[in-house]
Write an enzyme that holds these catalytic residues in place. Sequence first.
Site, PDB file in Angstrom:
ATOM      1  N   HIS A   1       0.816  -1.159   0.209  1.00 45.14           N
ATOM      2  CA  HIS A   1      -0.176   0.348  -0.149  1.00 45.14           C
ATOM      3  C   HIS A   1       0.869   1.558   0.282  1.00 45.14           C
ATOM      4  O   HIS A   1       0.075   2.413   0.488  1.00 45.14           O
ATOM      5  CB  HIS A   1      -1.047  -0.360   0.815  1.00 45.14           C
ATOM      6  CG  HIS A   1      -2.397   0.672   0.798  1.00 45.14           C
ATOM      7  ND1 HIS A   1      -2.792   1.921   1.231  1.00 45.14           N
ATOM      8  CD2 HIS A   1      -3.389   0.448   0.122  1.00 45.14           C
ATOM      9  CE1 HIS A   1      -3.585   1.909   0.994  1.00 45.14           C
ATOM     10  NE2 HIS A   1      -3.751   1.275   0.486  1.00 45.14           N
TER      11      HIS A   1
ATOM     12  N   ASP B   1      15.973  10.034  -9.443  1.00 41.30           N
ATOM     13  CA  ASP B   1      18.081   9.555  -9.543  1.00 41.30           C
ATOM     14  C   ASP B   1      18.879  10.560  -8.094  1.00 41.30           C
ATOM     15  O   ASP B   1      19.954  10.884  -8.495  1.00 41.30           O
ATOM     16  CB  ASP B   1      18.314  11.366 -10.338  1.00 41.30           C
ATOM     17  CG  ASP B   1      17.799  10.728 -11.910  1.00 41.30           C
ATOM     18  OD1 ASP B   1      18.249  10.005 -12.149  1.00 41.30           O
ATOM     19  OD2 ASP B   1      17.519  12.275 -12.151  1.00 41.30           O
TER      20      ASP B   1
ATOM     21  N   LYS C   1       3.297   4.699  -1.336  1.00 41.25           N
ATOM     22  CA  LYS C   1       2.562   5.464  -2.392  1.00 41.25           C
ATOM     23  C   LYS C   1       4.278   6.858  -2.270  1.00 41.25           C
ATOM     24  O   LYS C   1       3.915   7.544  -1.939  1.00 41.25           O
ATOM     25  CB  LYS C   1       1.633   5.836  -2.410  1.00 41.25           C
ATOM     26  CG  LYS C   1       0.397   5.059  -2.694  1.00 41.25           C
ATOM     27  CD  LYS C   1      -0.213   5.401  -1.594  1.00 41.25           C
ATOM     28  CE  LYS C   1      -1.244   4.027  -1.816  1.00 41.25           C
ATOM     29  NZ  LYS C   1      -2.189   4.002  -0.932  1.00 41.25           N
TER      30      LYS C   1
END
Length: 226
Positions: free
Chosen positions: A170, A177, A172
């Site tokens: 779950h 870079d 996010k």
Amino acid sequence: MKELIAYLKQTLEDRILTKGEKKALKSVISDKKLSKHDLNRVRSEVFNEARNHFSDYKHLQVIDWLEEANKLILPKERQSFYCRSYFSPGQECLSTILTQISYAVRKIDICVFTISDNDIRDRLEYAINKGVKVRIITDDDKTNDLGSDIEYLQRKGASVKVDNSSHHMHHKFAIFDDEVLLTGSYNWTRSAAQFNQENILETNDKKAIDSYQKEFDKLWGAMSVY
């Protein structure tokens, strides 16, 4: 900054930046006293808006080349610490994701519940085509959802791993870079931009980036190839 970006988009309608428009833009930039980070964000939005006016891949390649050359030519100054917050519904969160994908030149590590926003899908495909290494960790159940872009991105060259469990992956967050971290509740879906109350925090804090990268690498080692 929203006012400046909106005005820049308006000036592109007739494909001409007039002397009056240049003067107005200089005035807005001066009045807003934007930071280097804000100016870089605006510059990225300018190139993104130009891309939106083309569909031919060769034309998009020229714009990409122009943006990368622009970054190289301008003197690179040491980026001071920043931490910014964006909220939805609205375009702030989505714009931040698209901007950082466009900025990436080496690698993007993405750990998200799902990806079903075609704008994000297309921008990631474009990054892959220009040689950016894209790795995605996502929830196995969500890959079967109607509209999921995971299989498409895997076929286009992204490396994908899933959790293969009865529980949900779950997270996010994404790292670009090794220099910028995006995290928050924002799901990478069109509904998140249009309807949901969501948020993204964007930062270049080295300790935060290292911590999230460590978690990404741990999950990457433990999860299954899609």
